[in-house]
Design a protein around this motif. Structure first.
Motif, PDB file in Angstrom:
ATOM      1  N   MET A   1       0.904  -1.165  -0.296  1.00  0.00           N
ATOM      2  CA  MET A   1      -0.095  -0.028  -0.179  1.00  0.00           C
ATOM      3  C   MET A   1       0.861   1.410   0.021  1.00  0.00           C
ATOM      4  N   ASP A   2       0.484   2.305  -0.535  1.00  0.00           N
ATOM      5  CA  ASP A   2       1.085   3.648  -0.534  1.00  0.00           C
ATOM      6  C   ASP A   2       0.036   4.656  -0.708  1.00  0.00           C
ATOM      7  N   TYR A   3       0.283   5.931  -0.403  1.00  0.00           N
ATOM      8  CA  TYR A   3      -0.816   6.849  -0.163  1.00  0.00           C
ATOM      9  C   TYR A   3      -0.221   8.146  -0.026  1.00  0.00           C
ATOM     10  N   ARG A   4      -0.751   9.129  -0.376  1.00  0.00           N
ATOM     11  CA  ARG A   4      -0.534  10.332  -0.178  1.00  0.00           C
ATOM     12  C   ARG A   4      -1.550  11.511   0.289  1.00  0.00           C
ATOM     13  N   SER A   5      -1.673  12.670   1.045  1.00  0.00           N
ATOM     14  CA  SER A   5      -2.767  13.497   1.448  1.00  0.00           C
ATOM     15  C   SER A   5      -2.673  14.643   0.393  1.00  0.00           C
ATOM     16  N   GLY A   6      -3.795  15.152   0.059  1.00  0.00           N
ATOM     17  CA  GLY A   6      -4.163  16.399  -0.830  1.00  0.00           C
ATOM     18  C   GLY A   6      -5.241  17.143  -0.358  1.00  0.00           C
ATOM     19  N   THR A   7      -5.702  18.120  -1.106  1.00  0.00           N
ATOM     20  CA  THR A   7      -6.669  18.943  -0.964  1.00  0.00           C
ATOM     21  C   THR A   7      -7.529  18.794  -2.248  1.00  0.00           C
ATOM     22  N   CYS A   8      -8.780  19.331  -2.094  1.00  0.00           N
ATOM     23  CA  CYS A   8      -9.749  19.399  -2.997  1.00  0.00           C
ATOM     24  C   CYS A   8      -9.420  20.698  -3.568  1.00  0.00           C
ATOM     25  N   GLY A   9      -9.210  20.621  -4.961  1.00  0.00           N
ATOM     26  CA  GLY A   9      -9.027  21.700  -6.061  1.00  0.00           C
ATOM     27  C   GLY A   9     -10.453  22.224  -6.478  1.00  0.00           C
ATOM     28  N   ARG A  10     -10.406  22.442  -7.920  1.00  0.00           N
ATOM     29  CA  ARG A  10     -11.467  22.891  -8.657  1.00  0.00           C
ATOM     30  C   ARG A  10     -12.677  21.679  -8.673  1.00  0.00           C
ATOM     31  N   VAL A  11     -13.787  21.950  -8.964  1.00  0.00           N
ATOM     32  CA  VAL A  11     -14.970  21.030  -8.830  1.00  0.00           C
ATOM     33  C   VAL A  11     -15.669  21.278 -10.400  1.00  0.00           C
ATOM     34  N   PHE A  12     -15.742  20.373 -11.217  1.00  0.00           N
ATOM     35  CA  PHE A  12     -16.430  20.567 -12.368  1.00  0.00           C
ATOM     36  C   PHE A  12     -17.612  19.837 -12.318  1.00  0.00           C
TER      37      PHE A  12
ATOM     38  N   PRO B   1       1.389   5.282 -14.841  1.00  0.00           N
ATOM     39  CA  PRO B   1       2.464   4.609 -15.709  1.00  0.00           C
ATOM     40  C   PRO B   1       1.939   3.126 -16.134  1.00  0.00           C
ATOM     41  N   TRP B   2       2.645   2.645 -16.944  1.00  0.00           N
ATOM     42  CA  TRP B   2       2.372   1.235 -17.147  1.00  0.00           C
ATOM     43  C   TRP B   2       3.095   0.496 -16.303  1.00  0.00           C
ATOM     44  N   TYR B   3       2.366  -0.691 -15.955  1.00  0.00           N
ATOM     45  CA  TYR B   3       2.694  -1.611 -14.778  1.00  0.00           C
ATOM     46  C   TYR B   3       3.144  -2.845 -15.618  1.00  0.00           C
ATOM     47  N   PRO B   4       4.293  -3.076 -16.101  1.00  0.00           N
ATOM     48  CA  PRO B   4       4.654  -4.243 -16.871  1.00  0.00           C
ATOM     49  C   PRO B   4       4.090  -5.626 -16.005  1.00  0.00           C
ATOM     50  N   GLU B   5       4.412  -5.830 -14.913  1.00  0.00           N
ATOM     51  CA  GLU B   5       4.012  -6.897 -14.042  1.00  0.00           C
ATOM     52  C   GLU B   5       2.584  -7.399 -13.927  1.00  0.00           C
ATOM     53  N   GLY B   6       1.904  -6.185 -13.900  1.00  0.00           N
ATOM     54  CA  GLY B   6       0.454  -6.316 -13.874  1.00  0.00           C
ATOM     55  C   GLY B   6      -0.318  -6.290 -15.032  1.00  0.00           C
ATOM     56  N   GLY B   7       0.492  -5.665 -16.220  1.00  0.00           N
ATOM     57  CA  GLY B   7      -0.282  -5.689 -17.430  1.00  0.00           C
ATOM     58  C   GLY B   7      -1.476  -4.580 -17.496  1.00  0.00           C
ATOM     59  N   PHE B   8      -1.013  -3.502 -16.563  1.00  0.00           N
ATOM     60  CA  PHE B   8      -2.140  -2.311 -16.559  1.00  0.00           C
ATOM     61  C   PHE B   8      -1.348  -1.091 -16.168  1.00  0.00           C
ATOM     62  N   ASN B   9      -2.008   0.033 -16.278  1.00  0.00           N
ATOM     63  CA  ASN B   9      -1.466   1.349 -15.869  1.00  0.00           C
ATOM     64  C   ASN B   9      -1.909   1.380 -14.389  1.00  0.00           C
ATOM     65  N   ARG B  10      -0.823   1.611 -13.468  1.00  0.00           N
ATOM     66  CA  ARG B  10      -0.979   1.440 -12.111  1.00  0.00           C
ATOM     67  C   ARG B  10      -0.934   2.937 -11.435  1.00  0.00           C
ATOM     68  N   LEU B  11      -1.738   3.440 -10.371  1.00  0.00           N
ATOM     69  CA  LEU B  11      -1.602   4.643  -9.912  1.00  0.00           C
ATOM     70  C   LEU B  11      -0.295   4.455  -9.175  1.00  0.00           C
ATOM     71  N   THR B  12       0.807   5.688  -9.314  1.00  0.00           N
ATOM     72  CA  THR B  12       1.949   5.729  -8.580  1.00  0.00           C
ATOM     73  C   THR B  12       2.235   6.982  -8.010  1.00  0.00           C
TER      74      THR B  12
END
Length: 147
Positions: free
Chosen positions: A1-12, A133-144
């Protein structure tokens, strides 16, 4: 698991009308507004789409099971937006797609046409350095996360 904290920006708030190409239109808004990190919600109807209903077997990389539909389906979904290593937005949307009481839950991938109306709320996230980015081990684009 990995995570970061951010804030809400614009809302569309975005509306798609009968026959609109939903994913192409969403990407157009993302590029025009330079939305780099976001979550979004969608409610309304899709007339057609090609979706992935899961992996054929639970292995990595997975072999996707594709399904297409071309009848009106009530749509309720949630997704995220992050850009890949080629500086292209990657939309990841999972949705429940109902038709006459039969519900298909899937990852919406391509060939999307709106039925009557789709309403989308996009919530931009500020302060997170992330990409998909592309995650070759999983065969998909993974949140990094970086930084």
């Amino acid at each position: 698991m990995d995570y970061r904290s951010g804030t809400c920006g614009r809302v569309f708030s975005v509306r798609f009308d009968e026959g609109d190409d939903f994913l192409a239109g969403l990407e157009e808004v993302i590029r025009r507004e330079d939305i780099r990190s976001a979550w979004f919600w969608v409610i309304g109807g899709l007339r057609q789409a090609a979706v992935v209903t899961g992996p054929k077997e639970p292995v990595m990389p997975p072999e996707p099971v594709w399904r297409e539909f071309d009848q009106a389906r009530e749509t309720l979904g949630s997704g995220s937006i992050f850009w890949d290593e080629n500086d292209d937005p990657k939309i990841h949307l999972h949705a429940a797609l109902g038709h006459h009481g039969d519900t298909l839950t899937a990852c919406v991938r391509k060939g999307t046409r709106t039925y009557l109306v789709l309403e989308v709320c996009i919530m931009e996230i500020n302060g997170i350095n992330a990409s998909r980015p592309w995650y070759p081990e999983g065969g998909f684009n993974r949140l990094t996360f970086t930084g």
